[in-house]
Design a protein around this motif. Sequence first.
Motif, short mmCIF file in Angstrom:
data_model
loop_
_atom_site.label_atom_id
_atom_site.label_comp_id
_atom_site.label_asym_id
_atom_site.label_seq_id
_atom_site.Cartn_x
_atom_site.Cartn_y
_atom_site.Cartn_z
N GLU A 1 -70.64 -8.59 56.21
CA GLU A 1 -71.97 -8.96 56.68
C GLU A 1 -73.00 -8.21 55.83
O GLU A 1 -73.62 -7.25 56.28
CB GLU A 1 -72.14 -8.61 58.16
CG GLU A 1 -71.19 -9.36 59.09
CD GLU A 1 -71.35 -8.97 60.54
OE1 GLU A 1 -72.33 -8.26 60.86
OE2 GLU A 1 -70.50 -9.35 61.36
N THR A 2 -73.15 -8.65 54.59
CA THR A 2 -74.00 -7.89 53.68
C THR A 2 -75.47 -7.95 54.08
O THR A 2 -76.19 -6.97 54.00
CB THR A 2 -73.84 -8.40 52.24
OG1 THR A 2 -74.08 -9.81 52.22
CG2 THR A 2 -72.42 -8.16 51.75
N ASN A 3 -75.92 -9.14 54.50
CA ASN A 3 -77.31 -9.31 54.96
C ASN A 3 -78.33 -8.76 53.97
O ASN A 3 -79.34 -8.15 54.35
CB ASN A 3 -77.51 -8.60 56.32
CG ASN A 3 -76.68 -9.24 57.41
OD1 ASN A 3 -76.52 -10.46 57.43
ND2 ASN A 3 -76.14 -8.45 58.31
N PHE A 4 -78.07 -8.93 52.70
CA PHE A 4 -79.05 -8.53 51.69
C PHE A 4 -78.87 -9.42 50.48
O PHE A 4 -77.88 -10.13 50.33
CB PHE A 4 -78.89 -7.06 51.31
CG PHE A 4 -77.84 -6.80 50.26
CD1 PHE A 4 -78.19 -6.60 48.94
CD2 PHE A 4 -76.49 -6.75 50.60
CE1 PHE A 4 -77.22 -6.37 47.97
CE2 PHE A 4 -75.52 -6.52 49.65
CZ PHE A 4 -75.89 -6.33 48.32
N SER A 5 -79.86 -9.41 49.62
CA SER A 5 -79.79 -10.15 48.37
C SER A 5 -80.09 -9.18 47.24
O SER A 5 -80.79 -8.17 47.43
CB SER A 5 -80.80 -11.29 48.37
OG SER A 5 -80.81 -11.93 47.09
N LEU A 6 -79.55 -9.46 46.07
CA LEU A 6 -79.82 -8.61 44.92
C LEU A 6 -81.31 -8.53 44.63
O LEU A 6 -81.79 -7.54 44.06
CB LEU A 6 -79.07 -9.13 43.69
CG LEU A 6 -77.54 -9.00 43.73
CD1 LEU A 6 -76.92 -9.68 42.51
CD2 LEU A 6 -77.11 -7.55 43.79
N TRP A 7 -82.06 -9.57 45.03
CA TRP A 7 -83.51 -9.56 44.81
C TRP A 7 -84.16 -8.35 45.47
O TRP A 7 -85.20 -7.87 45.01
CB TRP A 7 -84.15 -10.83 45.39
CG TRP A 7 -83.73 -12.09 44.75
CD1 TRP A 7 -82.79 -12.97 45.20
CD2 TRP A 7 -84.23 -12.65 43.53
NE1 TRP A 7 -82.67 -14.03 44.34
CE2 TRP A 7 -83.55 -13.86 43.30
CE3 TRP A 7 -85.19 -12.24 42.60
CZ2 TRP A 7 -83.80 -14.67 42.20
CZ3 TRP A 7 -85.44 -13.04 41.51
CH2 TRP A 7 -84.75 -14.24 41.31
N GLU A 8 -83.57 -7.88 46.57
CA GLU A 8 -84.20 -6.82 47.35
C GLU A 8 -84.04 -5.45 46.71
O GLU A 8 -84.69 -4.49 47.12
CB GLU A 8 -83.59 -6.80 48.76
CG GLU A 8 -83.79 -8.11 49.52
CD GLU A 8 -82.98 -8.15 50.80
OE1 GLU A 8 -82.50 -7.08 51.22
OE2 GLU A 8 -82.83 -9.23 51.38
N ILE A 9 -83.16 -5.33 45.71
CA ILE A 9 -82.96 -4.05 45.03
C ILE A 9 -84.09 -3.84 44.04
O ILE A 9 -84.31 -4.69 43.16
CB ILE A 9 -81.60 -4.02 44.33
CG1 ILE A 9 -80.47 -4.25 45.35
CG2 ILE A 9 -81.39 -2.72 43.58
CD1 ILE A 9 -79.11 -4.39 44.75
N LEU B 1 -84.72 -2.21 41.30
CA LEU B 1 -84.49 -2.24 39.86
C LEU B 1 -83.74 -3.48 39.40
O LEU B 1 -83.41 -3.60 38.21
CB LEU B 1 -83.70 -0.99 39.44
CG LEU B 1 -84.43 0.35 39.54
CD1 LEU B 1 -83.50 1.49 39.17
CD2 LEU B 1 -85.66 0.36 38.64
N PHE B 2 -83.48 -4.41 40.33
CA PHE B 2 -82.64 -5.55 39.93
C PHE B 2 -83.27 -6.39 38.83
O PHE B 2 -82.61 -6.74 37.84
CB PHE B 2 -82.33 -6.44 41.14
CG PHE B 2 -81.66 -7.72 40.75
CD1 PHE B 2 -80.35 -7.72 40.29
CD2 PHE B 2 -82.34 -8.94 40.81
CE1 PHE B 2 -79.73 -8.90 39.91
CE2 PHE B 2 -81.73 -10.11 40.44
CZ PHE B 2 -80.41 -10.09 39.98
N ILE B 3 -84.55 -6.76 38.98
CA ILE B 3 -85.19 -7.66 38.01
C ILE B 3 -85.19 -7.06 36.61
O ILE B 3 -84.74 -7.72 35.65
CB ILE B 3 -86.61 -8.04 38.45
CG1 ILE B 3 -86.56 -8.86 39.75
CG2 ILE B 3 -87.33 -8.82 37.36
CD1 ILE B 3 -85.83 -10.17 39.61
N PRO B 4 -85.65 -5.81 36.42
CA PRO B 4 -85.59 -5.26 35.06
C PRO B 4 -84.17 -5.12 34.52
O PRO B 4 -83.93 -5.36 33.34
CB PRO B 4 -86.28 -3.89 35.18
CG PRO B 4 -86.34 -3.60 36.63
CD PRO B 4 -86.37 -4.89 37.33
#
Length: 808
Positions: free
Chosen positions: A369-377, A379-382
């Motif tokens: 049940e991760t309930n998160f997206s990489l977008w929310e991290i 530093l993910f975009i850079p």
Amino acid sequence: MLRNYFLITWRNLKRNPLYLGLNILGLSIGIAATLLVWHYVIYQKSYDTFFEAKGELYRVNLDRYDDGELSTQWASGAAGIGNAMKEEFPEVVEFAKFHSLEGIYEYDQQTFRETKSYFGTASVFEMFDLEILQGNPVKDFERPQTVAISESIANKYFGEEDPVGKRLQFSREGEVEVVGVFKDLPSNTHLDFNMLVSYQTQIKNWGENVENAFYWDGFITYVKLKQGTDPLYLAEKTNEFIAAKEAEMLEKFNHRMDFTLMPVGDIHLGSSFLGEFKSNGDAKSVGFLTLIGFLIIIIAWINYINLSTARAVDRGKEVGVRKTNGATKQHLIMQFLFEALVINLFAGFIGLYFYQLAAPYLDILAETETNFSLWEIPLFIPVFLGVILIGALISGFYPAMVLSSFNPINSLKGTFNLPGSGASTLFSHNQLRKGLVIFQFATSIILIAATFTIFRQLSFMQNYDKGVDLEQVVVVRGPGVTDSTFNDKMANFLRRVDQTAGVSSTATSTSVPGITYKFNVGTTRRWGAPESEGKQLDMLTVNDDFIEMYGVEMIAGENFSAEIYADTNYMMLNEAGVKLLGLGTPEEALGQQIDQWGDRLTIKGVFKDFYHRSIKNEPIPTIYRYWPYVNQYQSIKVETAALETVIPNVQEAFESTFPGNPFEYFFADEKYGQLYKAEQTSGKIFSLFSLLAVAVACLGLFGLISYSLVRRTKEIGIRKVLGATYQHILGLLLKDFLFLVIFAGLIAIPFTWWAITSWLEEYPQRIGIQIDLFILPVIVVMGLALLTILRSTIISAQAKPVDSLRVD
């Protein structure tokens, strides 16, 4: 200049839709697969990282040694260690302590069995940043008979009512007052509780030993250290202090205790000891998945390199014209790198979209049940854009160097060559491209072999002779609310169930196969032996039907008997227990007397070792003691045809005999099968990513064979005119590609061997490494590659020679 690069890139991509489509599809699948791996791995590594003081929080683990040999490793160790460390060492800012408290809670004529209920100290709330939604449990936990509950428990019991101040009837500890509601724990924590009864309640009802005992395990203890404290040095000082404090007892029992401090952030992927809150993850599997994520994206980049260099002939005249018009080698390199960047960026955003669509299904597959997206991290975009840039450089640099190196005069004449290759055999003689294809398929073979190994080991464990029969056994959880008439009620319940049509037999016990033993008994030794010979064994209390129902094999002596009440003065041992206590052979052990907590017990029987937990663990030295009315579990052997009618009858008998207790049951074989959940999950995940890796590699192969066939069209026409048969042409076109797959299999063998042996080494009982684990993946990859290239090859081989000879 940038506008010029963009226009040229756009024109080239429009002219070659197949090239564009294959590159973008392969890269986007590779990027999506890598993002999914990141998603899973980041979640697994995110456990307990959200605590504000995570760098100072440690769990106190305990290793116990008997006669110098490690006997048990506890996540929930001695009761008194937290208090002792706080009092003795200024480096310890605070400690928190838990103790399991499963039982039946009742409110307003509703009863529920709560398996995630614990005693807990008031310090739990602040050390672990529990968000308090109502009440003031920190203050109110200073008094006994108080409880804090999670938001979900509050909704279950009270609905829209205000729970603070309400009272719950608890089966073991009497009435408790709700003094607080805390937010549900997130899924990415090793902690697993939804009800906390104040530790003062345990002190009041169980005595001061829960504060200072060092020979009573089952207490999960955490400490918060001052910043800069060396945990290894503190653990060493703690062991020296405890060794001095408990010197008399330790010497008396020839015992040793080693306490270690484990950072809370390391628990989920690094701990599988006795008394965990719940089953944790596996660092090795996460490491392998991380490697797979990198391999998949590398395979996708290799596709780009291969497809770009395969098109070198097509773009030769373009290079010649541009060089003739003054373009320098540097300008051409920048052009081709820009083209690679555009394709990688476009594929990256498509891959992000694929990832977003697939992430929920990955959660279902992995049962998380991760309930998160990489977008929310943050530093993910850079990081993502950086990876795309690196990918463009990696995948675009070599093609750029190749294409920009053409001689303009030769290019315009159409007579250019690459080193070591001819225009008509560009693919077959390009050693680098062959090497890259071999790498792709070697990687795919290793992943498929790993997947086969996981499923084969899982099947091996599920079908291994565990020494116990679990078929058609329904297990009822015993009543948590009992009174002084319990023995009579249990006897009546078992009698009613035995008389139910379709029931073969019944048994009662404190545990059943697949569930960890509830009791670990120390200081067990032969009667009259010095206390220094005491050993630790697990203990089950069973009735006389348990052995027969579960098909446990007696190898010496005899089973308990319901006709002989004095059997409570007897015991049975498994083979591992006989060996640990040094009793000789099973036959020699019979009749010997054992001292257990001062009870003088005679060995009545010895039963064959069986795997109570799973074959991942060696059989544990175990004592069986007799009692006819055990309340934890009631096992019922049911005939297959009668299953649907038996369970309602058993429920009616249970609820009428034990009112106020919820009826709960499970099937013994299904419960035991849950012990292999980690392997089942790993197998499904490895299968998914292995399939994606092979799919990306096959896309690249499809592109390569398509371009190779275009370049060899006239050659094929000439061969047909000279009498070559259809089969000859087909074999000619296939042999080079299938040879690469076979060679990839040979390259993959040592790496496959390493991966398989590394993963299997943690299993005491495991499959042998057989030759088919290396051959089958090669056959699978070869078959997929064959299907990938066969259609295009057949079309080319069937083309009319006159049409082939007209090709420029």
